[in-house]
Design a protein around this motif. Structure first.
Motif, mmCIF file in Angstrom:
data_model
loop_
_atom_site.group_PDB
_atom_site.id
_atom_site.type_symbol
_atom_site.label_atom_id
_atom_site.label_comp_id
_atom_site.label_asym_id
_atom_site.label_seq_id
_atom_site.Cartn_x
_atom_site.Cartn_y
_atom_site.Cartn_z
ATOM 1 N N ILE A 19 0.830 -1.225 0.000
ATOM 2 C CA ILE A 19 0.000 0.000 0.000
ATOM 3 C C ILE A 19 0.859 1.267 0.000
ATOM 4 C CG2 ILE A 19 -2.105 -1.044 0.939
ATOM 5 C CD1 ILE A 19 -1.294 0.158 3.681
ATOM 6 N N PRO A 24 -3.700 2.529 -1.782
ATOM 7 C CA PRO A 24 -4.357 1.497 -0.952
ATOM 8 C C PRO A 24 -5.734 1.110 -1.466
ATOM 9 C CG PRO A 24 -3.702 3.409 0.379
ATOM 10 C CD PRO A 24 -3.239 3.685 -0.997
ATOM 11 N N GLU A 25 -6.445 2.066 -2.077
ATOM 12 C CA GLU A 25 -7.804 1.759 -2.551
ATOM 13 C C GLU A 25 -7.792 0.899 -3.808
ATOM 14 O OE1 GLU A 25 -6.550 4.725 -1.994
ATOM 15 O OE2 GLU A 25 -6.738 6.020 -3.748
ATOM 16 N N VAL A 27 -6.174 -1.901 -3.868
ATOM 17 C CA VAL A 27 -5.814 -3.238 -3.364
ATOM 18 C C VAL A 27 -7.028 -3.891 -2.697
ATOM 19 C CG1 VAL A 27 -4.302 -4.524 -1.782
ATOM 20 C CG2 VAL A 27 -3.407 -2.504 -2.982
ATOM 21 N N THR A 125 -8.171 0.210 1.848
ATOM 22 C CA THR A 125 -8.043 -1.067 1.144
ATOM 23 C C THR A 125 -9.286 -1.914 1.410
ATOM 24 O OG1 THR A 125 -5.645 -0.982 1.331
ATOM 25 C CG2 THR A 125 -6.616 -3.166 1.082
#
Ligand code: FO1
Length: 311
Positions: A19, A24-25, A27, A125
């Motif tokens: 991340i 992170p978004e 993943v 995430t």
């Protein structure tokens, strides 16, 4: 979207790097729930919590599980009442188990509960349990059939392993979003987790292994075994107990039907030819993750291998 299959501490360390390399978004993490256990009437989900706490930046970094600077007053009081307290649940950690149990009792599914907890912890995430159904990893030993946490924590992995059983697996279905995530992924990463009781449990859920075989995305794994021993945990004892070679090659054999690439440690470079004979392309690097730089470097390699370095 990058999809990662994950167990506990080893996976969490890698994901911390990931991340930092991709947003992170972008993943999605599919997490093992075979270690889930009920204690004191509370539903405890160790791997989900390890991943959540690590991504949220509140994990106890020394242990790799639990919450940093936690206290153990509740557990001390339970001990006063004469209860067994071999599984160290901190006070703040206990709040997670209380809230999760409360939500489950209201009829929410585990995947919905994880969404609520993740949001509250500011996690961008997507974290999905492998299933909303109850699956329990049980270890067959000479002392009987033990829940995985009982085998690992209570009895300190000292019993000889005769077999592994995924209780409830027949009726378990992938949680909503699991198969879609795999089928629509731009790249898939098998984290450096226990191949028998973390990744192995996820792969045993009906439809998941098949989805990995059919996925259009490239799949890269990272070996959790370095120099014939696991970086953390009892993977060697479990693999040996099941007659699997305790090496990166032994892990590659378990993943051979869906893995495109495998990252192994420098100490295992003598295994390249054997692994590549399985039709898996090998990359060699230092896989030990001590610092954030180590984690980022390993994640960057994984991401570049599956061709997503510019995400
Ligand atoms: N691991 C231990 O070795 N001892 C413990 O007392 C312990 C407590 C614990 C509490 C909450 C939690 O989320 C994880 C905890 N773990 C503990 C880690 C856990 O046993 C395993 O590392 C994972 O299940 C394997 O991934």
């Amino acid at each position: 979207m990058i999809v990662a299959l994950a167990g506990g501490v080893g996976a969490a360390r890698f994901l911390e790097g990931l991340i930092n390399v991709v947003p992170p978004e972008r993943v999605t993490v599919i997490v093992n729930t075979g270690d889930d256990i009920e204690l004191y009437g509370l539903y405890i989900s160790p791997d989900l919590d390890i991943i959540m706490y690590t991504i949220a930046g509140i994990v106890d970094r020394i242990k790799g599980w639990g919450i940093e600077n936690d206290t153990f007053n509740c557990l001390d009081m339970l001990r006063t009442y004469g209860l067994e307290t071999w599984f160290l649940l901190g006070d703040r950690d206990m709040a997670t188990h209380i809230y999760r149990t409360f939500l489950l009792r209201q009829g929410l599914r585990l995947s919905e509960v994880v969404r609520i907890l993740s949001k509250a912890l500011g996690i961008k995430t997507t974290i999905i349990p492998m299933t909303d159904d109850r699956v329990q990893t049980m270890i067959l030993t000479d002392s009987g059939v033990l829940h995985f946490e009982e085998y690992l924590v209570k009895r300190k992995a000292r019993d000889r392993v005769r077999g592994v059983l995924y209780k409830g697996i027949e009726d378990a279905r992938p949680a909503p979003g699991v198969i879609d995530a795999i089928m629509n992924a731009d790249g898939i990463i098998i984290c450096p987790s226990n191949p028998v009781v973390s990744i192995g449990t996820i792969l045993s859920i009906k439809g998941i292994r098949e989805a990995l075989r059919k996925a259009r995305a490239k799949i890269v794994g990272i070996s959790p075994i370095v120099g014939g021993a696991p970086i953390k945990g009892p993977a060697d004892k479990l693999m040996r107990g099941l007659g699997i070679e305790v090496s990166a090659y032994g892990v590659a054999v378990l993943y051979r039907d869906f893995l495109d690439y495998f990252i192994i440690d420098e100490r295992d470079s003598h295994l390249i030819d054997r692994i590549e004979s399985l039709g898996i392309k090998v990359f060699v690097t230092n896989t030990i993750m001590r610092s954030l730089e180590d984690k980022v470097r390993l994640a960057r390699l994984a991401v570049s291998i599956i061709g997503l370095s510019r995400m």
